[in-house]
Design a protein around this motif. Structure first.
Motif, PDB file in Angstrom:
ATOM      1  N   ILE A   1      -1.450  -4.679  -8.418  1.00 60.87           N
ATOM      2  CA  ILE A   1      -2.480  -4.583  -7.709  1.00 60.87           C
ATOM      3  C   ILE A   1      -2.216  -4.239  -6.299  1.00 60.87           C
ATOM      4  N   GLU A   2      -2.791  -3.128  -5.757  1.00 59.39           N
ATOM      5  CA  GLU A   2      -2.317  -2.695  -4.621  1.00 59.39           C
ATOM      6  C   GLU A   2      -2.822  -3.439  -3.278  1.00 59.39           C
ATOM      7  N   ASP A   3      -2.047  -3.495  -2.331  1.00 53.42           N
ATOM      8  CA  ASP A   3      -2.273  -4.400  -1.145  1.00 53.42           C
ATOM      9  C   ASP A   3      -3.049  -3.410  -0.373  1.00 53.42           C
ATOM     10  N   ALA A   4      -3.938  -3.786   1.023  1.00 55.99           N
ATOM     11  CA  ALA A   4      -4.570  -2.892   1.628  1.00 55.99           C
ATOM     12  C   ALA A   4      -4.632  -3.683   3.052  1.00 55.99           C
TER      13      ALA A   4
ATOM     14  N   GLU B   1     -11.800  -4.670  -2.542  1.00 50.82           N
ATOM     15  CA  GLU B   1     -11.986  -3.573  -3.331  1.00 50.82           C
ATOM     16  C   GLU B   1     -10.888  -3.352  -4.411  1.00 50.82           C
ATOM     17  N   SER B   2      -9.794  -3.288  -3.778  1.00 53.28           N
ATOM     18  CA  SER B   2      -8.436  -3.114  -4.432  1.00 53.28           C
ATOM     19  C   SER B   2      -8.333  -3.923  -5.699  1.00 53.28           C
TER      20      SER B   2
ATOM     21  N   ALA C   1       0.915  -1.174  -0.056  1.00 54.43           N
ATOM     22  CA  ALA C   1      -0.070   0.021   0.207  1.00 54.43           C
ATOM     23  C   ALA C   1       0.733   1.167  -0.057  1.00 54.43           C
TER      24      ALA C   1
ATOM     25  N   ALA D   1     -10.347  -3.245  -8.426  1.00 55.89           N
ATOM     26  CA  ALA D   1     -10.197  -1.933  -9.257  1.00 55.89           C
ATOM     27  C   ALA D   1      -9.921  -2.244 -10.771  1.00 55.89           C
TER      28      ALA D   1
ATOM     29  N   SER E   1     -11.062  -3.804   2.111  1.00 55.83           N
ATOM     30  CA  SER E   1     -10.505  -2.578   1.244  1.00 55.83           C
ATOM     31  C   SER E   1      -9.477  -3.863   0.238  1.00 55.83           C
ATOM     32  N   PHE E   2      -9.035  -4.778   0.668  1.00 61.40           N
ATOM     33  CA  PHE E   2      -8.334  -5.507  -0.169  1.00 61.40           C
ATOM     34  C   PHE E   2      -9.046  -6.090  -1.357  1.00 61.40           C
TER      35      PHE E   2
END
Length: 139
Positions: A68-71, A79-80, A40, A83, A76-77
């Protein structure tokens, strides 16, 4: 949750780190691409100006790369991972199997699913590996 990486995945992570200065948290090796889970807040560094840095990674590896961005939370993970689909909310149910129910804007359902179900399958695999989520269902 502890992730076990193959030798190839560790090699790709090391190469990605050497080129970008960003050390991915995970790497999925798929038939025609590599998926890196970026810590993140480090996505801009991994992509670089106009995508030049990630393009260098693709050239060096010879494969398409998806980032892919970590959360910090399972919601939120998920959702990320989905995306750029517009997600209205994520609810995690622990009754029986652990399932993430994701409310996606109708116009973005195709984006969340991806071509031939590719994005949702990647999301399911990463969610299982990192948050022990058995399934992701779009609502």
């Amino acid at each position: 949750m502890r992730i076990t990486l193959s030798d190839d995945a560790r090699r790709y992570i090391r190469l990605f780190d050497d080129v970008t200065g960003v050390s991915p948290n995970d790497c999925l090796i798929e038939s025609d691409r590599l998926v890196f889970l970026i810590p993140a807040g480090e996505m801009a560094d991994a992509i670089g100006p106009d995508g030049h840095i990630v393009s260098r990674v693709e050239e060096k590896i010879g494969e398409d790369v998806e980032l892919i961005e970590d959360a910090a939370t399972p919601e939120s993970f998920v959702e990320s991972i989905l995306a750029p689909a517009s997600v209205r909310g994520v609810t995690i149910s622990d009754q029986g199997d652990r399932v993430a129910y994701v409310e996606v804007v109708d116009a973005d359902r195709g984006i969340a699913i991806g071509s031939n179900g590719r994005r949702i399958e990647t999301a399911r695999e990463l969610a299982k590996r990192h948050y022990d989520i058995d399934d992701i269902q779009l609502t």
